[in-house]
Scaffold this motif. Structure first.
Motif, mmCIF file in Angstrom:
data_model
loop_
_atom_site.group_PDB
_atom_site.id
_atom_site.type_symbol
_atom_site.label_atom_id
_atom_site.label_comp_id
_atom_site.label_asym_id
_atom_site.label_seq_id
_atom_site.Cartn_x
_atom_site.Cartn_y
_atom_site.Cartn_z
ATOM 1 N N LEU A 167 0.824 -1.196 0.000
ATOM 2 C CA LEU A 167 0.000 0.000 0.000
ATOM 3 C C LEU A 167 0.865 1.256 0.000
ATOM 4 O O LEU A 167 0.564 2.233 -0.702
ATOM 5 N N ARG A 168 1.953 1.227 0.759
ATOM 6 C CA ARG A 168 2.842 2.386 0.809
ATOM 7 C C ARG A 168 3.484 2.640 -0.548
ATOM 8 O O ARG A 168 3.599 3.783 -1.003
ATOM 9 N N ALA A 169 3.894 1.590 -1.226
ATOM 10 C CA ALA A 169 4.491 1.744 -2.552
ATOM 11 C C ALA A 169 3.488 2.318 -3.552
ATOM 12 O O ALA A 169 3.855 3.066 -4.461
ATOM 13 N N GLN A 170 2.205 1.987 -3.381
ATOM 14 C CA GLN A 170 1.172 2.488 -4.289
ATOM 15 C C GLN A 170 0.907 3.986 -4.102
ATOM 16 O O GLN A 170 0.599 4.691 -5.077
ATOM 17 N N LEU A 171 1.083 4.471 -2.859
ATOM 18 C CA LEU A 171 0.671 5.839 -2.551
ATOM 19 C C LEU A 171 1.824 6.826 -2.436
ATOM 20 O O LEU A 171 1.618 8.036 -2.607
ATOM 21 N N ARG A 172 3.018 6.356 -2.151
ATOM 22 C CA ARG A 172 4.147 7.270 -1.973
ATOM 23 C C ARG A 172 4.499 7.955 -3.285
ATOM 24 O O ARG A 172 4.441 7.364 -4.357
ATOM 25 N N CYS A 183 -6.778 7.491 -2.609
ATOM 26 C CA CYS A 183 -7.200 6.946 -1.311
ATOM 27 C C CYS A 183 -8.727 6.873 -1.214
ATOM 28 O O CYS A 183 -9.275 5.917 -0.640
ATOM 29 N N ALA A 184 -9.410 7.848 -1.764
ATOM 30 C CA ALA A 184 -10.869 7.863 -1.679
ATOM 31 C C ALA A 184 -11.504 6.739 -2.478
ATOM 32 O O ALA A 184 -12.641 6.332 -2.187
ATOM 33 N N SER A 185 -10.795 6.212 -3.462
ATOM 34 C CA SER A 185 -11.345 5.149 -4.318
ATOM 35 C C SER A 185 -10.777 3.769 -3.998
ATOM 36 O O SER A 185 -10.964 2.827 -4.779
ATOM 37 N N LEU A 186 -10.080 3.634 -2.879
ATOM 38 C CA LEU A 186 -9.519 2.340 -2.506
ATOM 39 C C LEU A 186 -10.628 1.316 -2.284
ATOM 40 O O LEU A 186 -11.657 1.612 -1.674
ATOM 41 N N GLN A 187 -10.419 0.096 -2.763
ATOM 42 C CA GLN A 187 -11.370 -1.001 -2.587
ATOM 43 C C GLN A 187 -10.928 -1.880 -1.427
ATOM 44 O O GLN A 187 -9.725 -2.117 -1.232
ATOM 45 N N LEU A 188 -11.902 -2.399 -0.653
ATOM 46 C CA LEU A 188 -11.554 -3.201 0.512
ATOM 47 C C LEU A 188 -12.711 -4.100 0.895
ATOM 48 O O LEU A 188 -13.834 -3.952 0.403
ATOM 49 N N ASP A 189 -12.400 -4.995 1.822
ATOM 50 C CA ASP A 189 -13.400 -5.913 2.364
ATOM 51 C C ASP A 189 -13.634 -5.559 3.833
ATOM 52 O O ASP A 189 -12.799 -5.871 4.689
ATOM 53 N N PRO A 190 -14.745 -4.876 4.165
ATOM 54 C CA PRO A 190 -14.980 -4.454 5.548
ATOM 55 C C PRO A 190 -15.038 -5.610 6.536
ATOM 56 O O PRO A 190 -14.804 -5.421 7.728
ATOM 57 N N ALA A 191 -15.339 -6.806 6.049
ATOM 58 C CA ALA A 191 -15.427 -7.946 6.959
ATOM 59 C C ALA A 191 -14.078 -8.311 7.544
ATOM 60 O O ALA A 191 -13.995 -8.999 8.562
ATOM 61 N N ASP A 192 -13.003 -7.871 6.906
ATOM 62 C CA ASP A 192 -11.650 -8.209 7.364
ATOM 63 C C ASP A 192 -10.986 -7.018 8.038
ATOM 64 O O ASP A 192 -9.785 -6.796 7.900
ATOM 65 N N ALA A 193 -11.777 -6.195 8.766
ATOM 66 C CA ALA A 193 -11.254 -4.954 9.355
ATOM 67 C C ALA A 193 -10.227 -5.208 10.448
ATOM 68 O O ALA A 193 -9.479 -4.297 10.814
ATOM 69 N N ALA A 194 -10.166 -6.449 10.983
ATOM 70 C CA ALA A 194 -9.196 -6.740 12.033
ATOM 71 C C ALA A 194 -7.780 -6.865 11.495
ATOM 72 O O ALA A 194 -6.816 -6.783 12.252
ATOM 73 N N ALA A 195 -7.629 -7.057 10.191
ATOM 74 C CA ALA A 195 -6.295 -7.158 9.590
ATOM 75 C C ALA A 195 -5.672 -5.767 9.494
ATOM 76 O O ALA A 195 -6.343 -4.823 9.051
ATOM 77 N N PRO A 196 -4.406 -5.607 9.875
ATOM 78 C CA PRO A 196 -3.782 -4.277 9.841
ATOM 79 C C PRO A 196 -3.826 -3.626 8.461
ATOM 80 O O PRO A 196 -4.089 -2.424 8.345
ATOM 81 N N ALA A 197 -3.592 -4.389 7.411
ATOM 82 C CA ALA A 197 -3.586 -3.810 6.064
ATOM 83 C C ALA A 197 -4.979 -3.300 5.685
ATOM 84 O O ALA A 197 -5.125 -2.201 5.123
#
Length: 356
Positions: A167-172, A183-197
């Motif tokens: 993620l850092r390589a994508q945004l730096r 950042c506003a258009s990042l896709q994610l899975d809310p069910a896995d919110a416990a994972a640091p990434a």
């Protein structure tokens, strides 16, 4: 409660008020400074009426000194103006006075009355109605949005520093505008919110969308502010280096009743750009003024920076003063004083034309 009688109808008294959020404490003194009474009233419309009636019960009331006319005393100040009572804004008692006399609401009210009687540590308060007050309110909202957007942007960059490598390589290295959009258009899975990434991605997206919302709010406020500033004083807005933000700040600093500023030196002092005498004995010098309205001081600083880059006269002045041995900071302080003199004339130009 005293009442007006034939004996006190011709007596002239002076009032003083120490203002607070819920209550106002009033005091009345005669023209030789003797305390005639103190009383506390609620900070409501009915309380203002009772306070004024109580003061007038001691005699004719031509003047009242109020501490805090721009905050807790704003409502009382409006009522006093409506009643044609001269309103004097007084400073809080100095430390020496409080050290010897103590601190209480009645003591502060008495000191306000005595200051209004003597004319010491007093000033003419700003009027809290009109277009400049509307400008002030809109600028409060805009400044808050700007500060929050800056905080949000710093938080985004701090999260990127500790984000997972991919993620850092994508945004730096992205520019701010592109970074916020990504950042506003990042896709994610809310069910896995416990994972640091995933948590980092959720946080970045949330902050970026907040940044976009604040930017839209700032744009909306700018669309209201710019025509309002232009309508109040188009001459000020047309000055070299003065944009809507700088003009708006200086108009707010001067106030609706800017005729209370009796000279350009007073305006410079209000903006914190008038040098303060610091002479003693054979030493004749001035020191930096750290008082005044710091937002107005910053506005004048921005005007000076623009002129140092684009105005030939200002650049020539800077070169001449540099040859005389002045540092860049000292030159900027001198220029801020000159700019304050020029802009004061523009702020008060309508009054000058009417006087002519």
């Amino acid at each position: 409660m005293p009442s007006i009688t034939p004996d006190n109808a011709a007596v002239e008294v002076v009032g003083g008020v120490d203002t607070h959020q819920d209550t106002h404490t009033a005091a009345v003194i005669d023209l030789v400074g003797r305390v005639l009474g103190t009383q506390q009233f609620p900070a409501t419309t009915a309380g203002y009426t009772a306070l004024l009636t109580w003061m007038r019960g001691f005699g004719r009331l031509p003047r009242v000194g109020v501490e805090g006319t721009g905050a807790y005393g704003a409502g009382l100040a409006r009522r006093l103006r409506d009643e044609q009572v001269e309103l004097v804004e007084v400073d809080r008692p100095d430390r020496k006075t409080r050290r010897f006399q103590g601190k209480s609401d009645p003591i502060d009210a008495i000191q306000a009355a005595k200051a209004a009687l003597a004319g010491e540590r007093t000033g003419t308060p700003e009027q809290r109605d009109g277009r400049v007050v509307a400008l002030r309110n809109l600028r409060v909202a805009r400044r808050s949005a700007v500060d929050q957007r800056a905080d949000t942007q710093r938080q985004i960059k701090a999260l990127i520093v500790t984000a997972p490598d991919q993620l850092r390589a994508q945004l730096r290295g992205l520019a701010v505008k592109q970074l916020i959009a990504t950042c506003a258009s990042l896709q994610l899975d809310p069910a896995d919110a416990a994972a640091p990434a995933t948590a980092a991605t959720i946080a970045l997206r949330s902050l970026a969308r907040r940044h976009q919302q604040l930017s839209a709010e700032i744009t909306e406020l700018d669309e209201l502010l710019e025509p309002l500033v232009a309508a109040i004083n188009p001459g000020l807005l047309a000055a070299h280096g003065v944009g809507p933000d700088v003009a708006g700040q200086l108009l707010v600093t001067a106030g609706e009743n800017h005729d209370r500023l009796t000279s350009e030196a007073g305006f410079a002092m209000l903006c914190g750009v008038a040098p303060i005498p610091a002479s003693s004995g054979r030493t004749n010098r001035h020191r930096l003024n750290r008082g005044g309205d710091r937002q107005a001081n910053a506005a004048l600083y921005r005007v000076v920076l623009v002129r140092l880059r684009w105005d030939p006269r200002t650049r020539a002045y800077a070169e001449q003063r540099t040859k005389e041995g002045l540092s860049k900071k000292e030159i900027i302080r001198c220029l801020k004083r000159y700019v304050a003199r020029e802009l004061y004339q523009l702020i008060t130009s309508k009054d000058l034309e009417l006087a002519a």
